[in-house]
Structures are given as structure tokens and as C-alpha cells.
Motif scaffolding. Structure first.
Motif, PDB file in Angstrom:
ATOM      1  N   ALA A   1      67.707  75.299  63.161  1.00  0.00           N
ATOM      2  CA  ALA A   1      67.663  76.007  62.283  1.00  0.00           C
ATOM      3  C   ALA A   1      67.144  74.863  61.637  1.00  0.00           C
ATOM      4  O   ALA A   1      66.657  75.502  60.120  1.00  0.00           O
ATOM      5  N   SER A   2      68.124  74.226  61.483  1.00  0.00           N
ATOM      6  CA  SER A   2      67.759  73.341  60.110  1.00  0.00           C
ATOM      7  C   SER A   2      66.943  71.943  61.069  1.00  0.00           C
ATOM      8  O   SER A   2      67.531  71.117  62.100  1.00  0.00           O
ATOM      9  N   ALA A   3      66.509  70.997  60.392  1.00  0.00           N
ATOM     10  CA  ALA A   3      65.999  69.572  61.112  1.00  0.00           C
ATOM     11  C   ALA A   3      67.715  68.468  61.133  1.00  0.00           C
ATOM     12  O   ALA A   3      68.402  68.960  60.556  1.00  0.00           O
ATOM     13  N   CYS A   4      67.239  67.694  62.460  1.00  0.00           N
ATOM     14  CA  CYS A   4      68.297  66.759  62.641  1.00  0.00           C
ATOM     15  C   CYS A   4      68.236  65.378  62.330  1.00  0.00           C
ATOM     16  O   CYS A   4      67.469  64.740  61.943  1.00  0.00           O
ATOM     17  N   ALA A   5      68.411  65.198  63.256  1.00  0.00           N
ATOM     18  CA  ALA A   5      68.945  63.527  63.009  1.00  0.00           C
ATOM     19  C   ALA A   5      67.095  62.832  63.688  1.00  0.00           C
ATOM     20  O   ALA A   5      66.608  61.877  63.523  1.00  0.00           O
ATOM     21  N   GLY A   6      67.247  63.452  65.157  1.00  0.00           N
ATOM     22  CA  GLY A   6      66.132  63.063  65.829  1.00  0.00           C
ATOM     23  C   GLY A   6      64.417  63.867  64.985  1.00  0.00           C
ATOM     24  O   GLY A   6      63.513  63.022  64.686  1.00  0.00           O
ATOM     25  N   CYS A   7      64.983  64.422  64.427  1.00  0.00           N
ATOM     26  CA  CYS A   7      63.782  65.179  63.160  1.00  0.00           C
ATOM     27  C   CYS A   7      63.423  64.275  62.220  1.00  0.00           C
ATOM     28  O   CYS A   7      62.130  63.626  61.834  1.00  0.00           O
ATOM     29  N   LEU A   8      64.595  63.565  61.571  1.00  0.00           N
ATOM     30  CA  LEU A   8      64.619  62.728  60.608  1.00  0.00           C
ATOM     31  C   LEU A   8      63.738  61.148  61.050  1.00  0.00           C
ATOM     32  O   LEU A   8      63.374  60.517  60.439  1.00  0.00           O
ATOM     33  N   ASP A   9      63.993  60.690  62.373  1.00  0.00           N
ATOM     34  CA  ASP A   9      64.119  59.917  63.138  1.00  0.00           C
ATOM     35  C   ASP A   9      62.040  59.524  62.982  1.00  0.00           C
ATOM     36  O   ASP A   9      61.612  58.519  63.135  1.00  0.00           O
ATOM     37  N   LEU A  10      61.728  60.555  63.571  1.00  0.00           N
ATOM     38  CA  LEU A  10      60.204  60.471  64.538  1.00  0.00           C
ATOM     39  C   LEU A  10      59.836  60.681  62.952  1.00  0.00           C
ATOM     40  O   LEU A  10      58.647  60.743  62.913  1.00  0.00           O
ATOM     41  N   GLY A  11      60.155  61.899  61.808  1.00  0.00           N
ATOM     42  CA  GLY A  11      59.631  61.669  60.812  1.00  0.00           C
ATOM     43  C   GLY A  11      59.426  60.566  60.282  1.00  0.00           C
ATOM     44  O   GLY A  11      58.242  59.919  59.295  1.00  0.00           O
TER      45      GLY A  11
END
Length: 417
Positions: free
Chosen positions: A293-303
């Protein structure tokens, strides 16, 4: 019902017929007009009288029939009323433990401000006593977070960390100086027990989750047992699932750039988790990850890699380089980070969506100006949060059985601003 005007709100008269409850704008409410006899009734609505006795007092003040009931309804509609005897059996059981309740009265007063229902505060407090939180890390930040959560009434707080307590781990709100040389897990267990309202039980205690919806988003993985002894005896003997995991490792890099692999078990089990720590001279709180439902560690890393193509190369060097003998972790900053992280954790456990959800709060020395950076879901992350049109709304819908902490109903009275 034994109605009581919420004791946490200070009262002042704006003029002869208008009274304001509360100082800060977030919870201030203005009522008026109010005649002197009705104003006198406010002092009698203190939780020591039931409605029949209050009606009798109203007659003695020459108030018309039904006026007291109208006043009670008006206060309730404005979110200004508590019920000194309500909340069900669990609330009554807590009131029967003055050694515990006296410790938690400030927390109860605060909870009553965030819930408009007369029994909302006590219900949320008893709900905390059936929750289980895991804190990963027992350094200056993690140990203090665990102590605060335990002291705030969370029924079970588990702390995971290895090795022995170092002098650099000692903090006024965390591990004591006398713990240096002890195993971190043992020392953290004693800290949590010492901070818990009420003595801990040595034997297994029955637990159950505060909200049915939390069952669908918890992990039952084994952890170090640190029962605070605040849970009520009810239901079959079983440990509660994890309501939340706080990731507070002693290495601040693991918070500033969390490894998606380490968060994999929490993502797979749907366990909410919050990051908090200090790296160099910067304190970090967030993001609070609601899996799917919200950004995760993977989203943070890819961003980050998308914005800075050299980031993965540098991160690999930082992670694989020689361990630093001393981690920069200013004591005051670490304490501030721990307090903010614990506050956000409690806001979530009480049913809210704190500002760290999908965001990171940072403050750097020497200015220490807290600022928020939004962390959005990434289209390349397998967590799936990016495919939701309104992730947080859908999370709330998925967890609709949770108690609602929103302030959607506006009171008929004018809100002071």
C-alpha cells in the motif's frame, strides 16, 4: 454512564457566555452561549456522578427539564466528553489495576483527545495491551524506542540484537551504564520489563490482537520473548502476531539505505515496518511501510538509483567496506529520533496513518530542522503499491475493522482556530 468533561483540556472563558476548551488549535473547541447555571453544571460533570444524579443537580440549579441531557449531548457531539466507567470489561479490569493505570493516565488523557467517542481513549489504551511490537536493534535509538513503547502500554515488546552492550550503546532512555558487557538481548529484555506499567509474569500469558484486521497483516515468526506482563488474561494461550516492526539498527546506513532483501519476510507476511536511526549527523524516521500500500525499501532503492546512476556503486562500497570503529550518533539527536519514531509507531498502532507513511523525516546537525521527503511507490518494484490508485485509502479499506481515529465529524460548535 458517568460523564466527564475531558480533563486534558484546559478551560477558559472568552467572555461571560462563551467558554473555550483547550489551548492548542488542534483540539480547541468553543461552546456558547452558556448561562451561569449551565456553566456551574460543567464543574459537576467530573465522572463521579451518573446521569440520574446529574439531573438532580440540574434541578437544584433550577435548570429546565431535559437541559442536563441536552448539555451532555452537546458536549459529546463536540468530542469533549469521556465516560469514567465505560469501555467494557477490559477497561474495568484496567481500572482495577491502579498501579498500572496511574502510570498510564497521561497517555489515557492524550488518547481521549484523538478520539471523539466518550470511551475511545480507554478502549485504545486497552487495545495497546494486546499488541506485540518487535524492535530490531538495541543501540541508542532502538533501545529507547523499545523502552518508550513498553512504557506507553504496548503489551509485548520484543528486542532483537546480537553481541554485547558497548559503552557507546548507553543512553539515558535506553540501556544503562551498568549493562556494558552484558548481552544486548538480555539487557534489552530487562529494560523493557522495567519500563512496563505493572510487573511482568514469568510464565506464558494468553494474548489476542487488538483488532481482527491486524491478523491479516502480521507475522508469527519466533522472536526473543520479552513479555511486559501488561496483557490481559483472555482466550486460549497463544502469542499475538506482530502488529509492527521497528527497524532501528545500530548501523545508520541500514536505515538511510535499507536493504530490500532484509525486508522481504515482512513484505511477504504483510507486516508493517518503520525505519528509524542516525547516520553521521542526520536523524531519519521513516518510511513507515504498509506492504502493498505504500513505498517500501525496494521502491526507495530503485528511486535513488534512477535519480543517481552512481548510487548502487557507492552503496555497494559502503556496505562492503571495513566496519567503522565508532558510529557517529549524537545522543540528543538519537533521543529525538527515538521519540519521534515511537510517537509515529503509537499513532499507527492506535489506528492512524502517521506522516511517516510513504515519507522520510530527516533532521541534520547543527540546524536540526525536521523536513519530510515523500517516498513514492516505484513502477519497477514487485511490492505492487504503484498499481493501487489510492494506496492509503485501500489500506484503510482492507483494514476496515480497525477502530476509526479520524475526526471526520465536525462539531456543531465553532472550532477555535
Amino acid at each position: 454512564m458517568h460523564p466527564r468533561v475531558k480533563p486534558a483540556l484546559r478551560r477558559a472563558w472568552r467572555d461571560l457566555t462563551t467558554v473555550q476548551f483547550g489551548v492548542a488549535r488542534a483540539h480547541a473547541v468553543v461552546l456558547g452561549p452558556m448561562d451561569p447555571a449551565t456553566a456551574s453544571m460543567l464543574d459537576l460533570i467530573d465522572g463521579t456522578r451518573g446521569l440520574p444524579m446529574l439531573r438532580t443537580e440540574g434541578q437544584r440549579l433550577c435548570l429546565p427539564d431535559g437541559h442536563v441531557d441536552q448539555l451532555i449531548a452537546r458536549l459529546a457531539d463536540a468530542g469533549l466528553l469521556d465516560d469514567a466507567t465505560g469501555g467494557g470489561e477490559e477497561a474495568q479490569a484496567l481500572r482495577g489495576r491502579p498501579d498500572v493505570l496511574d502510570r498510564l493516565r497521561p497517555d489515557l488523557a492524550s488518547l481521549s483527545l484523538t478520539d471523539r467517542e466518550p470511551t475511545g481513549g480507554i478502549r485504545r489504551l486497552t487495545a495497546r495491551r494486546k499488541m506485540r511490537v518487535q524492535v530490531r536493534g538495541a543501540g541508542r535509538v532502538g533501545a529507547t524506542v523499545a523502552a518508550v513503547l513498553s512504557g506507553a502500554g504496548i503489551g509485548r515488546v520484543d528486542v532483537l540484537d546480537g553481541g554485547s552492550v558497548d559503552a557507546s550503546d548507553v543512553a539515558p532512555g535506553g540501556l544503562p551504564a551498568g549493562a556494558v558487557g552484558e548481552r544486548r538481548g538480555d539487557s534489552a529484555r530487562r529494560l523493557v520489563r522495567r519500563c512496563a506499567p505493572g510487573r511482568a509474569s514469568r510464565q506464558a500469558r494468553p494474548f489476542r490482537l487488538a483488532r481482527a484486521a491486524r491478523d491479516e497483516h502480521t507475522s508469527a515468526a519466533p522472536t526473543s520473548a520479552t513479555d511486559t506482563g501488561t496483557a490481559d488474561a483472555a482466550g486460549p494461550y497463544a502469542e499475538p502476531g506482530l502488529s509492527l516492526v521497528v527497524m532501528a539498527p545500530r548501523d545508520g546506513l541500514a536505515v538511510y539505505a535499507p536493504d530490500p532483501f532484509l525486508a522481504g519476510p515482512f513484505m511477504a507476511s504483510g507486516t508493517p515496518h518503520l525505519y528509524a536511526g542516525v547516520i553521521e549527523g542526520t536523524g531519519v524516521v521513516g518510511p513507515l511501510v504498509l506492504p502493498g500500500a505504500s513505498a517500501c525499501a525496494g521502491c526507495l532503492d530503485l528511486g535513488r538509483a534512477e535519480r543517481d546512476p552512481t548510487w548502487p556503486r557507492m552503496l555497494a562500497q559502503w556496505r562492503s567496506g571495513r566496519a567503522r570503529p565508532v558510529q557517529a550518533c549524537d545522543l540528543a539527536l538519537a533521543t529525538a529520533v527515538a521519540g519521534l519514531a515511537a510517537a509515529h509507531a503509537l499513532a499507527f498502532l492506535d489506528g492512524g496513518i502517521p506522516a511517516s507513511t510513504g515519507a522520510r523525516w530527516e533532521a541534520s546537525a547543527p540546524g536540526l530542522d525536521w523536513s519530510a521527503e515523500r517516498v513514492g511507490p516505484h513502477y519497477g518494484c514487485p511490492c505492487g503499491a504503484v498499481r493501487r490508485r489510492d494506496p492509503l485509502a485501500e489500506w484503510n479499506q482492507d483494514n476496515s475493522e480497525r477502530e476509526d481515529t479520524s475526526m471526520e465529524r465536525e462539531p456543531q460548535e465553532t472550532m477555535a482556530r
